[in-house]
Enzyme design. Structure first.
Site, PDB file in Angstrom:
ATOM      1  CB  THR A  63      -0.987  -0.042   1.186  1.00  0.00           C
ATOM      2  OG1 THR A  63      -1.922   1.028   1.065  1.00  0.00           O
ATOM      3  CG2 THR A  63      -0.270   0.047   2.525  1.00  0.00           C
ATOM      4  CE  LYS A  67      -1.499   0.811  -3.455  1.00  0.00           C
ATOM      5  NZ  LYS A  67      -2.898   1.091  -3.825  1.00  0.00           N
ATOM      6  N   GLY A 132      -2.359  10.120  -8.094  1.00  0.00           N
ATOM      7  CA  GLY A 132      -1.229   9.243  -7.790  1.00  0.00           C
ATOM      8  C   GLY A 132      -1.383   7.838  -8.307  1.00  0.00           C
TER       9      GLY A 132
END
Length: 286
Positions: A63, A67, A132
């Site tokens: 997470t 990533k 993102g």
């Protein structure tokens, strides 16, 4: 040999992944331990070096903020993870006595399944909030749902490299704008995927509420703590369908469990039911 898996991120104490995974392994009768490990980008290479030297690892859930950083820490990147440059899953395979780490992305499947089960349009008009790595996965999911164009609203328009690269590789046309312009397009969209951190969409929620117009589409708010979020409350009061981020987390975890246990077909409705129960998520009819 004991089997192990874990979720990596920073911060990580809030993660629901251990509850989801452990419930699945218990239902399947597989002895895999699953823990949460707090690790920053700077410490990730050291941790991955330790994991490579330890036997019994079946997988890692990845997470924020790891990533993208995980790309350089695995032996091979497969599927949509390679296209997006975003890895949220690491699995381990044994080949002739050699262990190989595989990076993949189950976030896309998690978003697709969560939105489909909420009854979205076949080719929705779409808004993504945030720019993102998770937003990149959202663009890939929208492509799978039949979207060729998406509006992306971000707090800082100069920090959109991940989502721009994803759209270019997938052939999705993006319109990137400031979050301050998001209220009307968001309220009228068929599908809205918010990848913003907890409470970061509160200002937008107030603006949408002030419009006093229906919100007929589907909202997936990836942030699931606290829940319901303000934008979810506003959306539901406008008549729209709300998908909690916990549901996306569930469906991406289902794909991870299939990879980590190597028993894909056994991860069925009964397993999903106990995973839902473990985190207090109502089971939607599929």
């Amino acid at each position: 040999m004991s089997l192990r898996a874990a979720v990596l991120g920073h911060p990580i104490s809030h993660s629901k992944s251990p509850a989801l995974h452990l419930a699945a392994y218990a239902q399947l009768g597989i002895g895999i331990s699953y823990t949460a490990i707090d690790v920053t980008e700077g410490l990730l290479p050291s941790l991955m070096g330790q994991i490579r030297d330890q036997q019994g690892w079946r997988g890692l859930s990845v997470t924020m903020p790891l990533k993208t950083a995980m790309l350089s820490q695995v032996d091979e990147v497969r599927g949509v993870a390679r296209t997006l440059g975003v890895v949220n899953t690491v699995s381990f395979e044994d080949h002739n006595g050699t262990r190989k780490s595989i990076g993949s992305n189950t976030d896309v499947a998690g978003i697709v399944n969560a939105v489909r089960h909420a009854g979205s349009a076949a080719a929705p008009s779409a808004v993504v909030l945030g720019g993102g790595g998770t937003a990149a996965s959202a663009v890939a999911a929208l492509k799978e749902l039949g979207t060729a164009h998406a509006q992306v609203f971000v707090r800082d328009t100069s920090r959109t490299a991940d989502v721009r690269a994803a759209a270019e590789s997938l052939g999705v046309d993006l319109e990137i704008r400031s979050l301050t312009d998001a209220a009307r397009p968001t309220a009228s969209a068929d599908v809205v995927i918010s990848t913003l951190p907890p409470r970061a969409a509160d200002g937008l929620a107030a603006e949408v509420a002030a419009l006093k117009t229906p919100t007929p589409g589907v909202l997936l708010d990836v942030a699931y703590d606290p829940w319901p979020s303000l934008i979810a409350t506003v959306w539901q009061s406008g008549g729209g369908a709300v998908v909690p981020g916990l549901e996306m987390l569930l469906y991406q975890a289902v794909e991870q469990v299939r990879l980590f246990t190597r028993r894909g077909d056994d991860v069925n409705a009964a397993v999903i039911d106990v995973m839902c129960d473990a985190v207090g998520l109502p089971r939607r009819a599929l």
